[in-house]
Design a protein around this motif. Structure first.
Motif, short mmCIF file in Angstrom:
data_model
loop_
_atom_site.label_atom_id
_atom_site.label_comp_id
_atom_site.label_asym_id
_atom_site.label_seq_id
_atom_site.Cartn_x
_atom_site.Cartn_y
_atom_site.Cartn_z
N THR A 41 42.20 56.56 -97.74
CA THR A 41 42.82 55.72 -96.73
C THR A 41 44.06 55.10 -97.35
N GLU A 42 45.20 55.30 -96.71
CA GLU A 42 46.45 54.84 -97.30
C GLU A 42 46.88 53.49 -96.72
N PHE A 43 47.39 52.63 -97.61
CA PHE A 43 47.89 51.31 -97.22
C PHE A 43 49.36 51.19 -97.61
N PRO A 44 50.21 50.62 -96.74
CA PRO A 44 51.66 50.60 -96.97
C PRO A 44 52.16 49.40 -97.78
N TRP A 45 51.28 48.73 -98.47
CA TRP A 45 51.65 47.49 -99.15
C TRP A 45 52.63 47.78 -100.29
N SER A 46 53.74 47.03 -100.28
CA SER A 46 54.83 47.32 -101.21
C SER A 46 55.88 46.23 -101.08
N CYS A 47 56.98 46.38 -101.81
CA CYS A 47 58.09 45.44 -101.69
C CYS A 47 58.75 45.55 -100.31
N GLU A 48 58.79 46.73 -99.75
CA GLU A 48 59.32 46.89 -98.39
C GLU A 48 58.42 46.17 -97.39
N TYR A 49 57.13 46.24 -97.62
CA TYR A 49 56.18 45.52 -96.77
C TYR A 49 56.43 44.02 -96.88
N TYR A 50 56.75 43.56 -98.10
CA TYR A 50 57.02 42.14 -98.33
C TYR A 50 58.23 41.67 -97.52
N LEU A 51 59.28 42.48 -97.47
CA LEU A 51 60.48 42.10 -96.72
C LEU A 51 60.18 41.92 -95.24
N GLU A 52 59.22 42.67 -94.74
CA GLU A 52 58.89 42.58 -93.33
C GLU A 52 57.87 41.49 -93.02
N HIS A 53 56.95 41.24 -93.98
CA HIS A 53 55.83 40.34 -93.70
C HIS A 53 55.80 39.09 -94.58
N ASN A 54 56.68 39.04 -95.58
CA ASN A 54 56.76 37.92 -96.52
C ASN A 54 55.51 37.79 -97.40
#
Length: 367
Positions: A41-54
């Protein structure tokens, strides 16, 4: 059928390239077993995710990950998007600490066909066991004052429980290998924590009379990694010393791109996490030349963790057959792409299976 549920977190940079490659390899190697299956199961958590969700991961991210048998991580970090201390403490270290992944293990060995930068590396094959929960990387400290009076205080924390736990893990590992444990210390310069570390190491060693031991100051030990790496079997080290030694181990192998690692939960309460050493490698993102071997070797360590050591050894043997035949990415002197190296490994896994089936059929016919 034994089914293993794996949480894939490709993360940043080349993690998005090598995690899918290693996942394909794991599917292929599972077919050799015949009674093993992976569910990813893949999760998109990353620095790009941080920019969108803080945030690097959702508030309930750890609750989600608890349901998996293991975590397969690619890389964390992109300085152009998020400061390192935010990205690492927001996901990687958060997972390590809250899932009680108190042991970090990282092998370093001379792979066939991979040229070490050392003139005479011999056949070194070592394992660094790193205490992964406290030491120099404790979160105790702070900053006071400003301007020219500003002071930063960082407290190192060494508990008997954590130190002894790492040491016993190292001794148990050495019992299956070369029966030799080296302790990394600096008791001639660090007056409290390192003499304590030395004392605990000496006490623990008494419970393992068949294991040879020695203690080396970290500066000399780093030098010996370069001059005599073949002299070492298992090295046990504090958080900071282990971190430094394992990057050096990757360097003498020929590239940080081939170095694997595992963060181990030893009490069974939470999943362990498996990640290569190389990081996000921003200089080669999207070029298709990231070395998949670090992630694939990490997959081998995950197989070992699940008790599939024979399968893990077969995988590493196949990887070495590929490197020995010159299938190399640019970081280790070759011209092959990520896909070409991965495809060749998968092809040889399938050939290995076909050969095993043929041999089994022949034996049946003889009977």
């Amino acid at each position: 059928m034994k089914t293993l549920k794996i949480a894939n977190i490709p993360g940043d940079g080349v993690g998005k390239e090598v995690v899918p490659a290693a996942t394909e390899v794991l599917h292929a190697i599972a077919e050799l077993h015949g009674n093993l299956k992976f569910e990813f199961t893949e999760f998109p958590w990353s620095c790009e995710y941080y920019l969108e969700h803080n945030v690097m991961m959702p508030e309930d991210g750890l609750e989600t990950l608890k349901e998996f048998d293991a975590i397969f991580l690619g890389a964390v970090g992109n300085l152009e998007l998020v400061p390192d201390h935010v990205s690492l403490w927001g996901m990687l270290i958060k997972i390590r600490r809250e899932f009680e992944q108190v042991i970090n293990i990282r092998p370093a060995k001379l792979l066939k066909g991979v040229r070490s930068p050392l003139v005479n590396p011999k056949d070194f094959d070592m394992m660094v066991v790193r205490e992964n929960s406290e030491g120099e990387y404790s979160s105790i400290g702070g900053n006071i004052y400003k301007d020219e009076d500003e002071i930063a205080i960082q407290n190192a924390v060494f508990s008997r429980k954590a130190s002894e736990r790492a040491m016993r893990y190292a001794f148990d590992l050495a019992a299956k290998r070369g029966k030799h444990v080296t302790s990394a210390t600096k008791s001639n310069g660090i007056i409290y924590s390192m003499p304590f570390w030395d004392k605990v190491f000496k006490e623990v060693s008494k419970d393992y009379p068949d294991i040879k031991t020695d203690s080396q100051h970290i500066d000399a030990l780093a030098a010996f990694f370069v001059t005599h790496p073949d002299k070492f079997d298992v090295i046990v080290a504090s958080n900071l010393f282990g971190d430094i030694l394992t990057d050096l181990g990757a360097a003498i192998m020929g590239s940080v791109g081939i170095a694997p690692a595992a963060n181990i939960n030893v009490n069974g309460k939470y999943p362990s996490m498996f990640e290569p050493v190389h990081g996000s490698a921003p200089d080669i993102i999207g070029k298709g030349i990231a070395n998949p071997i670090g992630q694939i070797w990490t997959a081998k360590m995950m197989l070992d963790h699940f008790g599939e050591e024979e399968l893990g050894s077969t995988l590493l043997d196949i990887v070495e057959s590929v490197t020995n035949d010159g299938f190399l990415t640019p970081d280790i002197g070759g011209t092959n792409t990520t896909k070409e190296v991965t495809d060749e490994i998968i092809k040889r896994i399938k050939n290995y299976k076909a050969a095993a089936v043929t041999e089994e059929t022949s034996e049946v016919a003889k009977v």
